[in-house]
Motif scaffolding. Structure first.
Motif, PDB file in Angstrom:
ATOM      1  N   ALA A  10      14.715  10.255  -2.711  1.00 41.00           N
ATOM      2  CA  ALA A  10      13.658   9.566  -3.447  1.00 41.00           C
ATOM      3  C   ALA A  10      14.114   8.176  -3.876  1.00 41.00           C
ATOM      4  O   ALA A  10      13.345   7.208  -3.838  1.00 41.00           O
ATOM      5  N   GLY A  11      15.383   8.066  -4.273  1.00 40.30           N
ATOM      6  CA  GLY A  11      15.930   6.768  -4.656  1.00 40.30           C
ATOM      7  C   GLY A  11      15.960   5.801  -3.487  1.00 40.30           C
ATOM      8  O   GLY A  11      15.690   4.604  -3.644  1.00 40.30           O
ATOM      9  N   LEU A  12      16.293   6.295  -2.282  1.00 41.38           N
ATOM     10  CA  LEU A  12      16.289   5.442  -1.096  1.00 41.38           C
ATOM     11  C   LEU A  12      14.882   4.943  -0.785  1.00 41.38           C
ATOM     12  O   LEU A  12      14.684   3.781  -0.421  1.00 41.38           O
ATOM     13  N   LEU A  13      13.892   5.824  -0.937  1.00 34.90           N
ATOM     14  CA  LEU A  13      12.508   5.406  -0.731  1.00 34.90           C
ATOM     15  C   LEU A  13      12.108   4.350  -1.744  1.00 34.90           C
ATOM     16  O   LEU A  13      11.490   3.327  -1.394  1.00 34.90           O
ATOM     17  N   GLY A  14      12.483   4.565  -3.001  1.00 36.95           N
ATOM     18  CA  GLY A  14      12.163   3.591  -4.036  1.00 36.95           C
ATOM     19  C   GLY A  14      12.829   2.245  -3.781  1.00 36.95           C
ATOM     20  O   GLY A  14      12.205   1.182  -3.932  1.00 36.95           O
ATOM     21  N   ALA A  15      14.100   2.282  -3.351  1.00 37.96           N
ATOM     22  CA  ALA A  15      14.814   1.034  -3.058  1.00 37.96           C
ATOM     23  C   ALA A  15      14.177   0.309  -1.883  1.00 37.96           C
ATOM     24  O   ALA A  15      14.064  -0.923  -1.876  1.00 37.96           O
ATOM     25  N   ARG A  16      13.733   1.070  -0.886  1.00 31.41           N
ATOM     26  CA  ARG A  16      13.079   0.461   0.285  1.00 31.41           C
ATOM     27  C   ARG A  16      11.780  -0.240  -0.109  1.00 31.41           C
ATOM     28  O   ARG A  16      11.448  -1.315   0.412  1.00 31.41           O
ATOM     29  N   LEU A  17      11.037   0.347  -1.040  1.00 33.50           N
ATOM     30  CA  LEU A  17       9.772  -0.245  -1.471  1.00 33.50           C
ATOM     31  C   LEU A  17       9.989  -1.432  -2.402  1.00 33.50           C
ATOM     32  O   LEU A  17       9.245  -2.419  -2.359  1.00 33.50           O
ATOM     33  N   LEU A  18      11.021  -1.356  -3.246  1.00 35.20           N
ATOM     34  CA  LEU A  18      11.264  -2.421  -4.219  1.00 35.20           C
ATOM     35  C   LEU A  18      11.982  -3.619  -3.608  1.00 35.20           C
ATOM     36  O   LEU A  18      11.734  -4.765  -3.988  1.00 35.20           O
ATOM     37  N   ILE A  28      14.092  -0.374   8.762  1.00 33.43           N
ATOM     38  CA  ILE A  28      13.630   0.992   8.492  1.00 33.43           C
ATOM     39  C   ILE A  28      12.276   0.952   7.789  1.00 33.43           C
ATOM     40  O   ILE A  28      12.181   0.480   6.651  1.00 33.43           O
ATOM     41  N   PRO A  29      11.208   1.446   8.412  1.00 32.90           N
ATOM     42  CA  PRO A  29       9.905   1.472   7.739  1.00 32.90           C
ATOM     43  C   PRO A  29       9.903   2.513   6.614  1.00 32.90           C
ATOM     44  O   PRO A  29      10.632   3.517   6.677  1.00 32.90           O
ATOM     45  N   PRO A  30       9.078   2.297   5.590  1.00 37.15           N
ATOM     46  CA  PRO A  30       9.040   3.237   4.456  1.00 37.15           C
ATOM     47  C   PRO A  30       8.716   4.670   4.867  1.00 37.15           C
ATOM     48  O   PRO A  30       9.187   5.613   4.227  1.00 37.15           O
TER      49      PRO A  30
END
Length: 541
Positions: A10-18, A28-30
């Motif tokens: 979840a943190g990796l997803l959040g970092a990718r979006l932020l 890497i797409p979200p």
């Protein structure tokens, strides 16, 4: 453990979006991280029957299927091979500069020299001559050796899994074959492919010795393998604390420990001594210790080593190079705290991982991180082996899809950006043509021919840089000062006035940094690398 992996993905997803512009996430797409997050939830629905099947099934492949699997790996790596040639920090290490320096130094001096990696560059130089005689470019020779190393690596992994249960085999696939370290086998044009293979062999051998016990034969083989790895690249010396622990620890008398050390040193010396005698005394243009990259002052001051931007870059590399490492730190800390009950293979690998991680954490910013991101392989080798020993006997079957997904995601993030030819193709051809032109010019240059042999490399090193800058930034305001210092360097080299050579060298270093900062486009000093590390224009790092 389940909650930890959910939070991590979840943190990796959040970092990718932020922070979508971070180089770690740029490829890497979200949606990929959304899928990884779903995989982290999979253990909630994993059935006992599925786990039982994986535990009971045996992984078996005959020699033919192992070779087919290894060749398929090689085909994929060759398809995605390095084709983007840009200067650091945008390109892959010193790949672009090697296209120029390998031909020039090989044609003029027999091989590209370096005290830090003598055997690696010597082999690369000789292979270049073979490929050049067949009409192939220098990058092809690098790419072929890189891919063949990947085939060997994959075959060794598959062979080592014979007779293991399917769960263990899938874990090995996730850790060793889906790993970002495979980027070094994707036609990589740099000096870390061979040392990656050799260092992996040394640490695997050490872990097996720790399990099965020391013998005179194993100590001799270990010393010889470690020496060979060091000749390929001096960075292998960071494995020495772990190997020393293996040789000296455990119940043994002082006499027995002395015997172990003597056997290991005897084997290492029998490899190192003849090699260095050859490079120092036999070759026409010997290597010099003063050219060692490790002996030069750092590019950055200690106050800059841990700046926020550099720390963020290192964190990206840690996550991207070994995605399983960060959430596995609690297991590593647990094994460290319970040191006396921790198995010897894990003890050895913890020491190796810690020393290589220390190198990465300190040395990379010293030399101007992030231009040498390719060094990630050296702490990832020990990290992957450590993770293998930590997880292979644990109940982690439900996490295998997540492990493979995380590793493969970041492996592709390392490989794919460099698999695109444009706009690097023009740079590649430019470097190759510049090398050919320089070779033809300098071979008939009376000034070069009258220089003492021991200073010819110095002149070529500086002149290559000066020529490159005139070609790439012809309107740079620092070029007149560069030309003036080149004249001074020529006079100093012709008379072999060492103090004067040193003074001009330092001035050329200053001009180099000014050109990088003002004309090449490097906005910050930490990204302004010399043209070629130990093969660079004059530099005081």
């Amino acid at each position: 453990m389940r909650l930890l992996w959910i939070l991590y993905t979840a943190g990796l997803l959040g970092a990718r979006l932020l922070w979508p512009d971070l180089w770690l996430f740029s490829e890497i797409p979200p949606i990929i991280f959304v899928l990884l997050l779903l995989l982290s939830l999979l253990p909630l629905f994993w059935t006992a029957d599925s786990i039982t099947i994986l535990e009971q099934k045996t992984f078996r492949l005959n020699a033919g299927f192992i070779m087919l699997g290894a060749l398929f790996t090689g085909w994929v790596l060759w398809t995605l091979r390095l084709q983007l040639f840009l200067p650091p920090p945008d390109g892959a290490g010193d790949s672009l500069h090697l296209l120029e320096h390998i031909p020039v130094y090989t044609e003029l001096f027999g091989f590209l020299d370096s005290f830090d990696e003598p055997l690696e560059l010597y082999l690369r130089s000789r292979l270049y001559l073979v490929f050049d005689s067949m009409g192939q470019s220098v990058d092809t020779s690098y790419a072929l050796i890189s891919t063949l190393a990947g085939v060997l690596y994959a075959a060794a992994v598959l062979q080592s899994l014979q007779g293991q249960n399917l769960r263990t085999a899938l874990l090995a696939f996730a850790i060793f074959l889906c790993t970002p370290i495979m980027a070094l086998f994707a036609g990589y044009v740099e000096s870390y492919t061979l040392v990656t293979i050799s260092l992996m062999a040394v640490l695997v051998f050490a872990a097996n010795i720790a399990t099965n016990g020391l013998s005179s034969r194993s100590l001799l083989l270990l010393g010889a393998a470690a020496a060979l790895s060091f000749l390929l690249h001096g960075i292998a010396a960071f494995a020495l604390p772990a190997l020393s622990f293996l040789v000296l620890s455990g119940p043994a008398s002082h006499r027995e420990r002395l015997k172990r050390v003597s056997l290991s040193c005897l084997a290492a010396g029998s490899i190192l001594l003849p090699a260095y005698l050859y490079f120092f005394l036999v070759v026409e243009y010997p290597i010099t210790i003063s050219e060692s990259f490790a002996l030069r002052p750092p590019l950055l001051s200690p106050q800059q080593w841990f700046e926020p931007s550099i720390a963020a870059g290192k964190l990206q590399t840690l996550v991207g190079a070994s995605p399983l490492l960060l959430p596995s730190l609690p297991l590593i800390f647990q094994a460290t705290l319970n040191w006396k009950t921790t198995t010897r293979p894990i003890q050895i690998l913890i020491i190796a991982w810690a020393t290589f991680l220390l190198h990465f954490w300190v040395w990379n910013p010293i030399i101007g991180f992030p231009a040498d991101r390719d060094l990630f392989s050296l702490f990832t080798i020990s990290a992957n082996l450590l993770l293998w020993y930590l997880y292979k006997n644990r109940y982690i079957t439900p996490y295998l899809p997540l492990f493979a997904g995380l590793q493969l995601t970041f492996a592709l993030a390392w490989i794919l950006p460099n698999a695109r030819a444009a706009p690097g193709e023009d740079r590649r051809n430019q470097a190759i043509h510049r090398a050919d032109r320089y070779i033809r010019t300098v071979q008939n240059d009376p000034f070069f021919l009258q220089l003492p042999a021991q200073v010819r490399r110095t002149w070529v090193k500086a002149q290559l840089f000066a020529d490159r800058m005139h070609e790439e930034v012809p309107h740079c305001r620092h070029l007149p000062a560069l030309d003036e210092q080149m004249e001074e360097l020529g006079k100093a080299l012709a008379t072999e006035k060492r103090p004067e050579i040193s003074r001009v060298w330092q001035e050329l270093t200053r001009i180099n940094r000014a050109i990088q900062a003002d004309c090449v486009g490097a906005a910050e000093l930490r990204d302004a690398r010399p043209a070629m590390r130990h093969r660079s224009p004059p530099t005081e790092k």
